[in-house]
Design an enzyme around this catalytic site. Structure first.
Site, PDB file in Angstrom:
ATOM      1  CG  HIS A 152      -1.881  -1.030   1.401  1.00  0.00           C
ATOM      2  ND1 HIS A 152      -1.990  -1.807   2.541  1.00  0.00           N
ATOM      3  CD2 HIS A 152      -2.849  -1.460   0.564  1.00  0.00           C
ATOM      4  CE1 HIS A 152      -2.985  -2.663   2.393  1.00  0.00           C
ATOM      5  NE2 HIS A 152      -3.517  -2.486   1.197  1.00  0.00           N
ATOM      6  CE  LYS A 186     -10.743  -7.004   1.803  1.00  0.00           C
ATOM      7  NZ  LYS A 186      -9.650  -6.086   1.483  1.00  0.00           N
ATOM      8  NE  ARG A 242      -2.980  -7.642  -4.043  1.00  0.00           N
ATOM      9  CZ  ARG A 242      -3.682  -7.991  -3.001  1.00  0.00           C
ATOM     10  NH1 ARG A 242      -3.094  -8.219  -1.855  1.00  0.00           N
ATOM     11  NH2 ARG A 242      -5.003  -8.126  -3.093  1.00  0.00           N
ATOM     12  CB  SER A 247      -4.232  -6.318   5.002  1.00  0.00           C
ATOM     13  OG  SER A 247      -3.884  -5.105   4.416  1.00  0.00           O
TER      14      SER A 247
HETATM   15  O1  PNS Z   1      -8.657  -2.504   0.408  1.00  0.00           O
HETATM   16  P1  PNS Z   1     -10.009  -2.932  -0.108  1.00  0.00           P
HETATM   17  O2  PNS Z   1     -10.794  -3.652   0.979  1.00  0.00           O
HETATM   18  O3  PNS Z   1      -9.926  -3.741  -1.362  1.00  0.00           O
HETATM   19  O4  PNS Z   1     -10.767  -1.580  -0.471  1.00  0.00           O
HETATM   20  C1  PNS Z   1     -12.100  -1.619  -0.911  1.00  0.00           C
HETATM   21  C2  PNS Z   1     -12.790  -0.287  -0.620  1.00  0.00           C
HETATM   22  C3  PNS Z   1     -12.780  -0.001   0.873  1.00  0.00           C
HETATM   23  C4  PNS Z   1     -12.040   0.828  -1.360  1.00  0.00           C
HETATM   24  C5  PNS Z   1     -14.252  -0.379  -1.154  1.00  0.00           C
HETATM   25  O5  PNS Z   1     -14.934  -1.410  -0.488  1.00  0.00           O
HETATM   26  C6  PNS Z   1     -15.005   0.936  -1.017  1.00  0.00           C
HETATM   27  O6  PNS Z   1     -14.874   1.795  -1.859  1.00  0.00           O
HETATM   28  N1  PNS Z   1     -15.772   1.097   0.082  1.00  0.00           N
HETATM   29  C7  PNS Z   1     -16.518   2.317   0.349  1.00  0.00           C
HETATM   30  C8  PNS Z   1     -18.014   2.114   0.078  1.00  0.00           C
HETATM   31  C9  PNS Z   1     -18.303   2.225  -1.398  1.00  0.00           C
HETATM   32  O7  PNS Z   1     -18.118   3.259  -2.018  1.00  0.00           O
HETATM   33  N2  PNS Z   1     -18.759   1.094  -1.975  1.00  0.00           N
HETATM   34  C10 PNS Z   1     -19.025   0.999  -3.383  1.00  0.00           C
HETATM   35  C11 PNS Z   1     -17.758   0.642  -4.120  1.00  0.00           C
HETATM   36  S1  PNS Z   1     -18.060   0.379  -5.791  1.00  0.00           S
END
Ligand code: PNS
Length: 163
Positions: A19, A43, A92, A130
């Site tokens: 990250h 998650k 990745r 993570s």
């Molecule tokens: O590190 P991650 O878990 O892959 O990140 C995913 C994250 C947190 C960026 C994504 O779940 C997100 O954008 N969450 C905020 C809520 C949202 O906007 N959801 C719609 C995404 S299309």
């Protein structure tokens, strides 16, 4: 890009060297980068949002154009509110692609003014995640190649406190 603002979203549960590589490269490309500790509905998070924000801040004291925030709403709305024109994500492997592609298209639909830009991960971080860091730490393994020294003990202490 003048006065450009990018957001770098993720769960960061916890932040890893992978990250941090993406955040550092984004900081070199944009005037301002906002790292957004966001909620991923798929998650179960281990560290609290405040802990995740603090750990990221500890790792990047020298990145003066980077801000770290916690936001629980829709990322597309956050991007609109802060005037960001880009969402930066690290890729990745092919296994990341479908999920990231779906999120990029959805965010574009919700906020047509924001582009998702993918940075390919550094080769040495290809396998890093993570969840892997959490798993190794929970089994008393050595996580020093995967996270900065500044947060290594924080991660170990937190994971041990949950046992
Ligand atoms: O590190 P991650 O878990 O892959 O990140 C995913 C994250 C947190 C960026 C994504 O779940 C997100 O954008 N969450 C905020 C809520 C949202 O906007 N959801 C719609 C995404 S299309």
């Amino acid at each position: 890009m003048k006065n450009s603002i990018a957001i770098c979203p993720g769960s960061f549960d916890p932040v890893t060297n992978g990250h941090l590589d993406i955040i550092t490269r984004a900081a070199n490309m944009f005037d301002k980068v906002i790292v957004v500790v966001a909620y991923n509905a798929n998650k179960k998070h281990c560290f609290t949002p405040d802990e995740r924000v603090e750990m990221i801040k500890k790792c990047i004291p020298d990145l003066l154009n980077v801000e770290v925030v916690h936001f629980d709403g829709l990322l597309a709305s956050y991007a609109a509110d802060c005037g960001a024109t880009a969402i930066i994500k690290g890729l990745r492997a092919m296994s990341d692609f479908e999920y990231e592609f779906q999120m990029a298209l959805t965010n574009k639909k919700l906020n047509p003014n924001v582009e998702t830009l993918f940075l390919t991960t550094d080769a040495q971080n290809m396998y890093l995640s993570s969840s892997m860091v959490r798993q190794i730490a929970s089994m008393n393994g050595d996580i020093s190649s995967f996270v900065p020294e500044a947060i290594r003990q924080d991660i170990i202490d937190r994971i041990n406190s949950k046992k």
